[in-house]
Design a protein around this motif. Sequence first.
Motif, mmCIF file in Angstrom:
data_model
loop_
_atom_site.group_PDB
_atom_site.id
_atom_site.type_symbol
_atom_site.label_atom_id
_atom_site.label_comp_id
_atom_site.label_asym_id
_atom_site.label_seq_id
_atom_site.Cartn_x
_atom_site.Cartn_y
_atom_site.Cartn_z
ATOM 1 N N SER A 29 0.854 -1.180 0.000
ATOM 2 C CA SER A 29 0.000 0.000 0.000
ATOM 3 C C SER A 29 0.891 1.230 0.000
ATOM 4 C CB SER A 29 -0.906 -0.001 1.233
ATOM 5 O OG SER A 29 -1.594 1.227 1.328
ATOM 6 N N LEU A 30 0.884 1.948 -1.110
ATOM 7 C CA LEU A 30 1.671 3.168 -1.249
ATOM 8 C C LEU A 30 0.710 4.324 -1.492
ATOM 9 C CD1 LEU A 30 4.337 4.704 -1.541
ATOM 10 C CD2 LEU A 30 4.329 4.048 -3.972
ATOM 11 N N ILE A 31 0.735 5.301 -0.601
ATOM 12 C CA ILE A 31 -0.160 6.445 -0.690
ATOM 13 C C ILE A 31 0.659 7.687 -1.017
ATOM 14 C CG2 ILE A 31 -1.859 7.853 0.528
ATOM 15 C CD1 ILE A 31 -2.202 5.325 2.383
ATOM 16 N N ASP A 32 0.314 8.314 -2.127
ATOM 17 C CA ASP A 32 0.954 9.550 -2.572
ATOM 18 C C ASP A 32 0.075 10.700 -2.102
ATOM 19 O OD1 ASP A 32 1.796 11.792 -4.108
ATOM 20 O OD2 ASP A 32 2.544 10.466 -5.698
ATOM 21 N N VAL A 33 0.587 11.514 -1.184
ATOM 22 C CA VAL A 33 -0.228 12.555 -0.558
ATOM 23 C C VAL A 33 -0.102 13.923 -1.239
ATOM 24 C CG1 VAL A 33 -0.357 11.405 1.681
ATOM 25 C CG2 VAL A 33 1.505 13.026 1.237
ATOM 26 N N ARG A 34 0.471 13.952 -2.434
ATOM 27 C CA ARG A 34 0.571 15.214 -3.177
ATOM 28 C C ARG A 34 -0.782 15.565 -3.801
ATOM 29 N NH1 ARG A 34 4.644 14.207 -7.587
ATOM 30 N NH2 ARG A 34 3.547 12.211 -7.595
ATOM 31 N N PRO A 35 -0.970 16.819 -4.192
ATOM 32 C CA PRO A 35 -2.189 17.185 -4.922
ATOM 33 C C PRO A 35 -2.300 16.364 -6.209
ATOM 34 C CG PRO A 35 -1.008 19.148 -4.206
ATOM 35 C CD PRO A 35 -0.109 17.975 -3.922
ATOM 36 N N GLU A 36 -3.530 16.169 -6.657
ATOM 37 C CA GLU A 36 -3.780 15.319 -7.816
ATOM 38 C C GLU A 36 -3.000 15.750 -9.057
ATOM 39 O OE1 GLU A 36 -7.405 13.519 -10.529
ATOM 40 O OE2 GLU A 36 -7.883 14.929 -8.943
ATOM 41 N N LEU A 60 -9.987 8.133 5.430
ATOM 42 C CA LEU A 60 -9.380 7.042 6.202
ATOM 43 C C LEU A 60 -10.117 5.716 6.009
ATOM 44 C CD1 LEU A 60 -8.541 8.824 9.574
ATOM 45 C CD2 LEU A 60 -6.982 8.270 7.694
ATOM 46 N N ALA A 61 -11.412 5.757 5.780
ATOM 47 C CA ALA A 61 -12.196 4.533 5.608
ATOM 48 C C ALA A 61 -11.761 3.737 4.379
ATOM 49 C CB ALA A 61 -13.679 4.874 5.513
ATOM 50 N N ILE A 82 -4.068 10.119 -2.513
ATOM 51 C CA ILE A 82 -4.969 10.703 -1.526
ATOM 52 C C ILE A 82 -4.213 11.908 -0.976
ATOM 53 C CG2 ILE A 82 -6.251 10.423 0.616
ATOM 54 C CD1 ILE A 82 -6.241 7.398 0.170
ATOM 55 N N SER A 83 -4.580 13.091 -1.424
ATOM 56 C CA SER A 83 -3.822 14.274 -1.015
ATOM 57 C C SER A 83 -3.866 14.443 0.509
ATOM 58 C CB SER A 83 -4.366 15.527 -1.699
ATOM 59 O OG SER A 83 -5.612 15.885 -1.156
ATOM 60 N N LEU A 84 -2.865 15.099 1.023
ATOM 61 C CA LEU A 84 -2.789 15.335 2.470
ATOM 62 C C LEU A 84 -4.046 16.040 2.961
ATOM 63 C CD1 LEU A 84 -1.256 15.264 5.136
ATOM 64 C CD2 LEU A 84 -0.087 17.367 4.436
ATOM 65 N N GLU A 85 -4.558 16.964 2.171
ATOM 66 C CA GLU A 85 -5.748 17.720 2.558
ATOM 67 C C GLU A 85 -6.987 16.826 2.655
ATOM 68 O OE1 GLU A 85 -2.577 20.173 1.275
ATOM 69 O OE2 GLU A 85 -3.578 18.641 0.088
ATOM 70 N N GLU A 86 -7.029 15.741 1.898
ATOM 71 C CA GLU A 86 -8.183 14.830 1.894
ATOM 72 C C GLU A 86 -8.008 13.633 2.825
ATOM 73 O OE1 GLU A 86 -8.139 13.615 -2.195
ATOM 74 O OE2 GLU A 86 -9.547 15.166 -2.782
ATOM 75 N N ALA A 124 1.555 13.280 7.036
ATOM 76 C CA ALA A 124 0.557 12.242 6.789
ATOM 77 C C ALA A 124 0.860 10.980 7.590
ATOM 78 C CB ALA A 124 0.502 11.914 5.296
ATOM 79 N N THR A 125 2.116 10.604 7.677
ATOM 80 C CA THR A 125 2.503 9.413 8.440
ATOM 81 C C THR A 125 2.168 9.598 9.917
ATOM 82 O OG1 THR A 125 4.253 8.885 6.864
ATOM 83 C CG2 THR A 125 4.439 7.906 9.057
ATOM 84 N N ALA A 126 2.454 10.778 10.443
ATOM 85 C CA ALA A 126 2.130 11.060 11.845
ATOM 86 C C ALA A 126 0.613 10.985 12.077
ATOM 87 C CB ALA A 126 2.661 12.435 12.244
ATOM 88 N N LEU A 127 -0.169 11.536 11.153
ATOM 89 C CA LEU A 127 -1.629 11.497 11.268
ATOM 90 C C LEU A 127 -2.133 10.062 11.259
ATOM 91 C CD1 LEU A 127 -4.515 12.837 11.140
ATOM 92 C CD2 LEU A 127 -4.281 12.640 8.658
ATOM 93 N N LEU A 128 -1.663 9.272 10.306
ATOM 94 C CA LEU A 128 -2.116 7.885 10.205
ATOM 95 C C LEU A 128 -1.710 7.071 11.430
ATOM 96 C CD1 LEU A 128 -1.451 7.192 6.431
ATOM 97 C CD2 LEU A 128 -3.668 7.434 7.567
ATOM 98 N N THR A 129 -0.502 7.279 11.903
ATOM 99 C CA THR A 129 -0.037 6.576 13.095
ATOM 100 C C THR A 129 -0.910 6.932 14.297
ATOM 101 O OG1 THR A 129 2.220 6.512 12.234
ATOM 102 C CG2 THR A 129 1.962 6.185 14.600
#
Length: 94
Positions: free
Chosen positions: A19-26, A49-50, A40-44, A71-76
Amino acid sequence: MTSISMESFKNIHEKNPVSLIDVRPEALYQENHIPGAVNISLEELENRLAELSPTDAHYIVCQRGVKSEVATALLTEKGFDATNVEGGTLAWKI
């Protein structure tokens, strides 16, 4: 927060789908992204999360590694297994 070098991530990514999530704008994601990355942008992120499996390990990437740290801190904090990929997409070509 857990981090991994791009070189170490590439070794993992080449052997197994992860699972690789790119948090940059689209728009930046559309210009160039690591194969297999989901945008999935950082803002979204918090509102989406679901969409993430709570049992998978998630690798987080951005352009240089700054937004992916956030983003990593938020997810953690939300209980996900998240790892920041250092160097971002700029380091992918190593």
